[in-house]
Motif scaffolding. Structure first.
Motif, PDB file in Angstrom:
ATOM      1  N   ASP A 197       8.568  -3.170   2.393  1.00 40.00           N
ATOM      2  CA  ASP A 197       7.354  -2.745   3.071  1.00 40.00           C
ATOM      3  C   ASP A 197       7.479  -2.809   4.587  1.00 40.00           C
ATOM      4  O   ASP A 197       8.226  -3.610   5.136  1.00 40.00           O
ATOM      5  CB  ASP A 197       6.162  -3.606   2.632  1.00 40.00           C
ATOM      6  N   GLY A 216       0.791  -1.213   0.000  1.00 31.38           N
ATOM      7  CA  GLY A 216       0.000   0.000   0.000  1.00 31.38           C
ATOM      8  C   GLY A 216       0.830   1.273   0.000  1.00 31.38           C
ATOM      9  O   GLY A 216       2.021   1.271   0.329  1.00 31.38           O
ATOM     10  N   SER A 217       0.177   2.351  -0.380  1.00 29.16           N
ATOM     11  CA  SER A 217       0.771   3.687  -0.347  1.00 29.16           C
ATOM     12  C   SER A 217      -0.106   4.588   0.506  1.00 29.16           C
ATOM     13  O   SER A 217      -1.335   4.442   0.524  1.00 29.16           O
ATOM     14  CB  SER A 217       0.878   4.271  -1.757  1.00 29.16           C
ATOM     15  N   SER A 221      -3.899   0.276  -1.714  1.00 31.88           N
ATOM     16  CA  SER A 221      -3.118  -0.708  -2.463  1.00 31.88           C
ATOM     17  C   SER A 221      -3.840  -0.956  -3.783  1.00 31.88           C
ATOM     18  O   SER A 221      -4.819  -0.279  -4.102  1.00 31.88           O
ATOM     19  CB  SER A 221      -2.988  -2.009  -1.664  1.00 31.88           C
ATOM     20  N   VAL A 258       2.634  -1.626   3.861  1.00 29.56           N
ATOM     21  CA  VAL A 258       2.787  -0.285   3.291  1.00 29.56           C
ATOM     22  C   VAL A 258       4.250  -0.085   2.896  1.00 29.56           C
ATOM     23  O   VAL A 258       5.157  -0.538   3.602  1.00 29.56           O
ATOM     24  CB  VAL A 258       2.370   0.797   4.310  1.00 29.56           C
ATOM     25  N   ILE A 270      -4.730   4.592   3.341  1.00 33.35           N
ATOM     26  CA  ILE A 270      -3.761   3.714   2.696  1.00 33.35           C
ATOM     27  C   ILE A 270      -4.456   3.033   1.524  1.00 33.35           C
ATOM     28  O   ILE A 270      -5.556   2.495   1.672  1.00 33.35           O
ATOM     29  CB  ILE A 270      -3.238   2.646   3.675  1.00 33.35           C
TER      30      ILE A 270
END
Length: 204
Positions: free
Chosen positions: A98, A16-17, A47, A114, A45
């Motif tokens: 991550d 995720g970002s 993804s 993340v 978040i």
């Protein structure tokens, strides 16, 4: 491990970002926020398949079946009805791409991967969730004490003898006072809006 690294390099993983506040209106979760009731996104978040949205009132999970499917499942967990617990943050190792934040909310447990470049943002989220967990834990005790206080007062007053109409009047007064006490206690300790916590710990 090598398969994971290859998948990350090819952009096939589901890491995720953290989405910036300026782009909140561009994500699907925003369509389900109760803006009419003062709900606001504080952390999000995203993804390839999922969105994890933290508002001042609830945690919203938009669950996608796959990266190519448009089918989504929306789940909403209000903080007032689902206690947050077991919050942990796992930072990335040397070869990892991550970091991972884990927490339980109600009966559900979430583990969110993340990208490690967002570790500073995740630290802020971690602190926010831990604080909300602590507040809810303490408030549960406060509500229990309020109930015990009413029970003790009621037990004490029951030992006082009254007669006829005076007994009926006393019962009504005691019942009204107990109801008001419990409702005031619930309003005070059953928090629904944790915006002040997010605003304290999250640096947007």
């Amino acid at each position: 491990m090598f398969k994971k690294i290859a998948a990350d390099a090819l952009g096939l993983s589901d890491i995720g970002s953290v989405i910036s506040p300026a782009d909140y209106d561009k994500v699907d979760a925003d369509d389900y926020i109760m803006h009419e009731d003062g709900e606001k996104i504080y952390f999000l978040i995203k993804s390839k398949t999922d969105e994890y949205c933290f508002t001042n009132q609830a945690f919203i999970h938009l669950d996608g079946t796959s990266a190519i499917s448009k089918k989504r499942t929306l789940m909403r967990y209000s903080y007032s009805q689902n206690t947050i617990s077991n919050v942990t943050l796992e930072t990335a190792g040397t070869v990892d791409l991550d970091a991972e934040i884990k927490f339980s909310i109600g009966a559900r447990t979430f583990s969110i991967d993340v990208h490690k470049k967002f570790i500073e943002e995740l630290k802020d989220l971690f602190k926010s969730l831990v604080k909300i967990s602590e507040i809810c834990h303490e408030n549960e005790y406060a509500l229990q004490f309020a109930q015990q206080s009413v029970n003790l007062a009621s037990s004490t007053l029951n030992q006082v003898r009254t007669e006829g109409n005076q007994m009926a009047a006393s019962f009504k007064e005691i019942n009204a006072a107990a109801f008001e006490w419990l409702m005031d206690s619930r309003t005070k300790y059953h928090v629904k809006d944790f915006g002040y916590v997010f605003e304290k710990y999250i640096n947007n």
